[in-house]
Design a protein around this motif. Structure first.
Motif, PDB file in Angstrom:
ATOM      1  N   GLN A   1       0.834  -1.333   0.126  1.00  0.00           N
ATOM      2  CA  GLN A   1      -0.030  -0.130  -0.046  1.00  0.00           C
ATOM      3  C   GLN A   1       1.038   1.212  -0.046  1.00  0.00           C
ATOM      4  OE1 GLN A   1      -2.804  -0.057   3.181  1.00  0.00           O
ATOM      5  NE2 GLN A   1      -3.798   2.062   2.490  1.00  0.00           N
ATOM      6  N   VAL A   2       0.557   2.339  -0.768  1.00  0.00           N
ATOM      7  CA  VAL A   2       1.251   3.276  -0.995  1.00  0.00           C
ATOM      8  C   VAL A   2       0.501   4.529  -0.541  1.00  0.00           C
ATOM      9  CG1 VAL A   2       2.465   5.004  -2.666  1.00  0.00           C
ATOM     10  CG2 VAL A   2       2.542   2.365  -2.800  1.00  0.00           C
ATOM     11  N   GLN A   3       0.969   5.656   0.126  1.00  0.00           N
ATOM     12  CA  GLN A   3       0.250   6.599   0.680  1.00  0.00           C
ATOM     13  C   GLN A   3       1.366   8.019   0.210  1.00  0.00           C
ATOM     14  OE1 GLN A   3      -0.368   6.109   4.568  1.00  0.00           O
ATOM     15  NE2 GLN A   3      -2.520   6.292   4.527  1.00  0.00           N
ATOM     16  N   LEU A   4       0.577   9.078  -0.077  1.00  0.00           N
ATOM     17  CA  LEU A   4       1.196  10.438  -0.250  1.00  0.00           C
ATOM     18  C   LEU A   4       0.515  11.343   0.794  1.00  0.00           C
ATOM     19  CD1 LEU A   4       0.970  11.106  -4.096  1.00  0.00           C
ATOM     20  CD2 LEU A   4       2.783  10.233  -2.723  1.00  0.00           C
ATOM     21  N   VAL A   5       1.197  12.016   1.606  1.00  0.00           N
ATOM     22  CA  VAL A   5       1.034  12.943   2.361  1.00  0.00           C
ATOM     23  C   VAL A   5       1.519  14.395   2.415  1.00  0.00           C
ATOM     24  CG1 VAL A   5       0.878  13.406   4.924  1.00  0.00           C
ATOM     25  CG2 VAL A   5       0.502  11.197   4.240  1.00  0.00           C
ATOM     26  N   GLU A   6       0.702  15.353   2.202  1.00  0.00           N
ATOM     27  CA  GLU A   6       1.137  16.663   1.924  1.00  0.00           C
ATOM     28  C   GLU A   6       1.267  17.329   3.472  1.00  0.00           C
ATOM     29  OE1 GLU A   6      -1.669  16.398  -1.751  1.00  0.00           O
ATOM     30  OE2 GLU A   6      -1.796  15.400   0.475  1.00  0.00           O
ATOM     31  N   SER A   7       1.826  18.454   3.475  1.00  0.00           N
ATOM     32  CA  SER A   7       2.138  19.191   4.656  1.00  0.00           C
ATOM     33  C   SER A   7       2.627  20.551   4.143  1.00  0.00           C
ATOM     34  CB  SER A   7       2.797  18.578   5.760  1.00  0.00           C
ATOM     35  OG  SER A   7       4.365  18.392   5.118  1.00  0.00           O
ATOM     36  N   GLY A   8       2.549  21.277   5.169  1.00  0.00           N
ATOM     37  CA  GLY A   8       3.312  22.855   4.818  1.00  0.00           C
ATOM     38  C   GLY A   8       2.042  23.896   4.696  1.00  0.00           C
TER      39      GLY A   8
END
Length: 121
Positions: free
Chosen positions: A1-8
């Motif tokens: 399983q792959v995840q992308l997490v944005e922040s900032g």
């Protein structure tokens, strides 16, 4: 399983700067292009910038000269440095990546959940 997490994301005054991050995690074999998009209320999702695994970049005219995309392949992370921000840059910013996962070795498209950027005085 792959995840992308944005922040900032956050609130910034006109003329200010923000740096967004997009971290990919999970069963990653390789990452191809990593892109940034944004979507303002009532508008379609807009392409902003892309970067290949080799570091080749391309930008939308609307952000060229103000935004800079970069990536750290060792950290599976892409960044978007945003300078000279304007109120019209207010939107939810999304990260996209084309990733080949370890299990299937198949290539799939992944999107992050988005991070809000608000430019206002």
């Amino acid at each position: 399983q792959v995840q992308l997490v944005e922040s900032g994301g956050g609130l910034v005054q006109p003329g200010g700067s923000l740096r967004l991050s997009c971290a990919a995690s999970g069963s990653i074999f390789s990452i191809y292009a990593m892109d940034w998009y944004r979507q303002a209320p009532g508008k379609q999702r807009e392409f902003l910038a892309t970067i290949t695994s080799g570091g080749i970049t391309n930008y939308a005219d609307s952000v060229k000269g103000r935004f800079t995309i970069s990536r750290d392949n060792a950290k599976n992370t892409a960044y978007l440095q945003m300078n000279s921000l304007k109120p019209e840059d207010t939107a939810v910013y999304y990260c996209y990546a084309a990733i080949r996962d370890i299990a299937t070795r198949g290539r799939s498209d992944y999107w992050g959940q988005g991070t809000q950027v608000t430019v206002s005085s």
